[in-house]
Motif scaffolding. Structure first.
Motif, PDB file in Angstrom:
ATOM      1  N   ILE A 164      69.084 125.624  81.584  1.00 34.37           N
ATOM      2  CA  ILE A 164      68.054 125.802  82.609  1.00 34.37           C
ATOM      3  C   ILE A 164      67.759 127.204  82.861  1.00 34.37           C
ATOM      4  N   ASP A 165      66.477 127.638  82.491  1.00 37.02           N
ATOM      5  CA  ASP A 165      66.216 129.030  82.618  1.00 37.02           C
ATOM      6  C   ASP A 165      66.040 129.511  84.103  1.00 37.02           C
ATOM      7  N   LEU A 166      66.622 130.147  84.394  1.00 38.15           N
ATOM      8  CA  LEU A 166      66.635 130.872  85.866  1.00 38.15           C
ATOM      9  C   LEU A 166      66.916 132.294  86.273  1.00 38.15           C
ATOM     10  N   SER A 167      66.021 132.959  86.622  1.00 35.02           N
ATOM     11  CA  SER A 167      66.648 134.518  87.084  1.00 35.02           C
ATOM     12  C   SER A 167      67.658 134.368  87.983  1.00 35.02           C
ATOM     13  N   ASP A 168      68.000 135.587  88.451  1.00 37.29           N
ATOM     14  CA  ASP A 168      68.940 135.716  89.443  1.00 37.29           C
ATOM     15  C   ASP A 168      67.997 135.505  90.935  1.00 37.29           C
ATOM     16  N   THR A 169      66.832 135.932  90.897  1.00 34.19           N
ATOM     17  CA  THR A 169      66.056 135.864  91.969  1.00 34.19           C
ATOM     18  C   THR A 169      65.667 134.369  92.143  1.00 34.19           C
ATOM     19  N   GLU A 170      65.550 133.539  91.235  1.00 34.79           N
ATOM     20  CA  GLU A 170      65.192 132.298  91.269  1.00 34.79           C
ATOM     21  C   GLU A 170      66.217 131.210  91.630  1.00 34.79           C
ATOM     22  N   VAL A 171      67.454 131.719  91.255  1.00 36.67           N
ATOM     23  CA  VAL A 171      68.701 131.121  91.692  1.00 36.67           C
ATOM     24  C   VAL A 171      68.869 131.352  93.184  1.00 36.67           C
ATOM     25  N   ASP A 172      68.495 132.480  93.845  1.00 32.41           N
ATOM     26  CA  ASP A 172      68.403 132.684  95.141  1.00 32.41           C
ATOM     27  C   ASP A 172      67.520 131.848  95.849  1.00 32.41           C
ATOM     28  N   GLN A 173      66.468 131.814  95.460  1.00 32.20           N
ATOM     29  CA  GLN A 173      65.355 130.815  95.919  1.00 32.20           C
ATOM     30  C   GLN A 173      65.649 129.587  96.057  1.00 32.20           C
ATOM     31  N   LEU A 174      66.088 128.888  94.882  1.00 29.02           N
ATOM     32  CA  LEU A 174      66.775 127.597  94.630  1.00 29.02           C
ATOM     33  C   LEU A 174      67.961 127.417  95.771  1.00 29.02           C
ATOM     34  N   MET A 175      68.817 128.261  95.697  1.00 25.04           N
ATOM     35  CA  MET A 175      69.803 128.037  96.824  1.00 25.04           C
ATOM     36  C   MET A 175      69.334 127.909  98.100  1.00 25.04           C
ATOM     37  N   ALA A 176      68.094 128.773  98.510  1.00 29.55           N
ATOM     38  CA  ALA A 176      67.579 128.888  99.823  1.00 29.55           C
ATOM     39  C   ALA A 176      67.113 127.474 100.063  1.00 29.55           C
ATOM     40  N   PHE A 177      66.443 126.789  99.196  1.00 28.93           N
ATOM     41  CA  PHE A 177      66.096 125.343  99.037  1.00 28.93           C
ATOM     42  C   PHE A 177      67.139 124.429  99.363  1.00 28.93           C
ATOM     43  N   LEU A 178      67.967 124.418  98.493  1.00 31.55           N
ATOM     44  CA  LEU A 178      69.221 123.806  98.831  1.00 31.55           C
ATOM     45  C   LEU A 178      69.782 123.559 100.181  1.00 31.55           C
ATOM     46  N   ASN A 179      69.852 124.858 100.782  1.00 31.34           N
ATOM     47  CA  ASN A 179      70.395 124.922 101.855  1.00 31.34           C
ATOM     48  C   ASN A 179      69.575 123.965 102.859  1.00 31.34           C
ATOM     49  N   THR A 180      68.051 123.802 102.708  1.00 28.73           N
ATOM     50  CA  THR A 180      67.382 122.928 103.919  1.00 28.73           C
ATOM     51  C   THR A 180      67.868 121.428 103.731  1.00 28.73           C
ATOM     52  N   LEU A 181      68.708 120.946 102.543  1.00 22.33           N
ATOM     53  CA  LEU A 181      69.119 119.519 102.553  1.00 22.33           C
ATOM     54  C   LEU A 181      70.453 119.361 103.322  1.00 22.33           C
ATOM     55  N   ASN A 182      71.070 120.435 104.157  1.00 19.46           N
ATOM     56  CA  ASN A 182      72.256 120.304 104.848  1.00 19.46           C
ATOM     57  C   ASN A 182      71.941 119.782 106.180  1.00 19.46           C
ATOM     58  N   ASP A 183      72.545 118.583 106.547  1.00 16.77           N
ATOM     59  CA  ASP A 183      71.943 117.730 107.866  1.00 16.77           C
ATOM     60  C   ASP A 183      73.244 117.983 108.736  1.00 16.77           C
ATOM     61  N   GLU A 184      73.157 119.048 109.461  1.00 16.30           N
ATOM     62  CA  GLU A 184      74.373 119.322 110.512  1.00 16.30           C
ATOM     63  C   GLU A 184      74.226 118.352 111.726  1.00 16.30           C
ATOM     64  N   LYS A 185      73.048 117.652 112.189  1.00 22.19           N
ATOM     65  CA  LYS A 185      73.289 116.524 112.992  1.00 22.19           C
ATOM     66  C   LYS A 185      74.115 115.299 112.482  1.00 22.19           C
ATOM     67  N   PHE A 186      73.822 114.982 111.368  1.00 25.65           N
ATOM     68  CA  PHE A 186      74.587 114.063 110.737  1.00 25.65           C
ATOM     69  C   PHE A 186      76.061 114.247 110.708  1.00 25.65           C
ATOM     70  N   ILE A 187      76.302 115.502 110.258  1.00 27.00           N
ATOM     71  CA  ILE A 187      77.727 115.846 110.155  1.00 27.00           C
ATOM     72  C   ILE A 187      78.405 115.923 111.467  1.00 27.00           C
ATOM     73  N   ASN A 188      77.801 116.341 112.682  1.00 32.87           N
ATOM     74  CA  ASN A 188      78.412 116.496 113.800  1.00 32.87           C
ATOM     75  C   ASN A 188      78.261 115.148 114.622  1.00 32.87           C
ATOM     76  N   ASN A 189      77.716 114.241 114.209  1.00 30.06           N
ATOM     77  CA  ASN A 189      77.525 113.071 115.102  1.00 30.06           C
ATOM     78  C   ASN A 189      78.739 112.397 115.096  1.00 30.06           C
ATOM     79  N   THR A 190      79.132 112.294 116.528  1.00 27.69           N
ATOM     80  CA  THR A 190      80.551 111.724 116.638  1.00 27.69           C
ATOM     81  C   THR A 190      80.494 110.153 116.768  1.00 27.69           C
ATOM     82  N   LEU A 191      79.432 109.673 116.591  1.00 27.52           N
ATOM     83  CA  LEU A 191      79.329 108.122 116.439  1.00 27.52           C
ATOM     84  C   LEU A 191      79.900 107.743 115.189  1.00 27.52           C
ATOM     85  N   PHE A 192      80.029 108.621 114.220  1.00 30.10           N
ATOM     86  CA  PHE A 192      80.578 108.306 112.954  1.00 30.10           C
ATOM     87  C   PHE A 192      82.041 108.736 112.861  1.00 30.10           C
TER      88      PHE A 192
END
Length: 342
Positions: A311-339
């Motif tokens: 999959i062709d990705l420049s270093d800049t595109e890797v950084d941009q993709l990483m930035a998006f992937l980090n928007t998928l992290n759900d801190e509220k889910f992780i820290n929800n002591t109900l679980f």
């Protein structure tokens, strides 16, 4: 005198910081299953197992109870740690009873109500049957269901809880698994920045938006939003590992399934390294670089990857993709002591 003032100020600051950390882990009030508006319809049949607060709490108790294992030392929560998106953090492959080493990395547990099959090889097709495999696996819990039920039936508090939820004190496997499903189906991860964007509560940064476009162009066929998996089994060119794990083939015995594993979700990657079915890739950068340059031309390599073998990705595109992937992290889910464990 000045030292005392600084001491008092330090204590006050410490209390403020402690309170802030505690606020991050405030338990959410119990809610029954609510489908996020932009999620598809769940595959789990809730009509056959209506969720109640008491049923959820019973399922949670069972999930974290080591009584399900042969020597009462290993619970489901031992290998599915809430703070790590219910994965076995720090292990390439999971360790079970007597510290025996398995051959696969424990998959994360969230959004299970939308799954049509379970485990890396799809060996279980219904959530209500999900716990049987680890309980009876000799490397994981190494117990027999008949023994689990015998142990549970000897505990008055469990018998009372089962009667409250299911109307009978007798504990059988059907009701036990239904209770555990009531807990697991509520493990819903839907409050990442991506989710907030979908609800129009915020917007992506310029870099995240560019990364989103890259994801849509190069990743979304297999990792379909909003669950970020299509639930399929694919050979992504990792090749055969030292365990000679054949993936889906071990279930189907079909040659076209050899080395195919379930497509994992891209959600909560911050909390769930290492990656892949055997945990061989320790960082997200290593995962991306696998697709940039390390794909092996295996017999059943997915046609999408076989076309270009990278999959062709420049270093800049890797950084941009990483930035998006980090928007998928759900801190509220992780820290929800109900679980979290009681």
């Amino acid at each position: 005198m000045n030292k005392n003032i600084f001491l008092v100020l330090g204590m006050i600051l410490g209390l403020i910081i402690a309170c802030q950390k505690a606020d991050e882990l405030i338990e959410e009030p119990f809610k029954s299953f609510i489908r996020p508006s932009y999620f598809p319809e769940p595959t789990y049949n809730f009509a056959s197992n209506p969720i109640s607060k008491e049923g959820f709490e019973l399922g949670k108790k069972l999930f974290y109870d080591p009584i399900l294992s042969r020597d009462n030392t290993i619970s489901c929560g031992s290998c599915h740690i809430a703070q790590n998106a219910f994965t076995h953090h720090g292990h390439d492959v999971s360790h079970g009873i007597d510290d025996k080493q398995g051959t696969r990395n424990s998959p994360p547990l969230f959004n299970l109500a939308w799954n049509k099959s379970f485990f890396w090889d799809g060996g279980v097709f219904h959530l209500d049957l999900f716990p049987v495999a680890p309980i009876e696996n000799p490397v994981e819990m190494d117990e027999k269901m008949v023994n689990v039920l015998a142990k549970l039936n000897k505990i008055p508090s469990y018998r009372a809880e089962f009667k409250k939820v299911f109307g009978t004190e007798e504990i059988n496997s059907i009701n036990m698994f239904k209770a555990m499903s009531q807990f697991m189906t509520l493990l819903i991860s839907d409050n990442s920045k991506y989710d907030q964007v979908q609800r129009k509560e915020t917007s992506f940064s310029a870099e995240e938006q560019k990364g989103y476009a890259i994801y849509q162009a190069k990743c979304s066929t297999c990792h379909q939003e909003p669950l970020f998996t299509d639930g399929s089994y694919r050979d992504n060119g990792l090749g055969e590992n030292s365990f000679e794990d054949q993936g889906r083939f071990e279930i189907s015995q079909l040659e076209e399934d050899r080395l195919k594993f379930k497509v994992p979700s891209l959600r909560n990657l911050k909390y769930s390294p290492p990656y892949m079915h055997d945990g061989q890739l320790r960082t997200l950068e290593a995962v991306i670089n696998h697709y940039r340059r390390d794909i092996q031309n295996t017999k059943n390599l997915d046609p999408i990857l076989r076309k270009d073998m990278k999959i062709d990705l420049s270093d800049t595109e890797v950084d941009q993709l990483m930035a998006f992937l980090n928007t998928l992290n759900d801190e509220k889910f992780i820290n929800n002591t109900l679980f979290h464990e009681f």
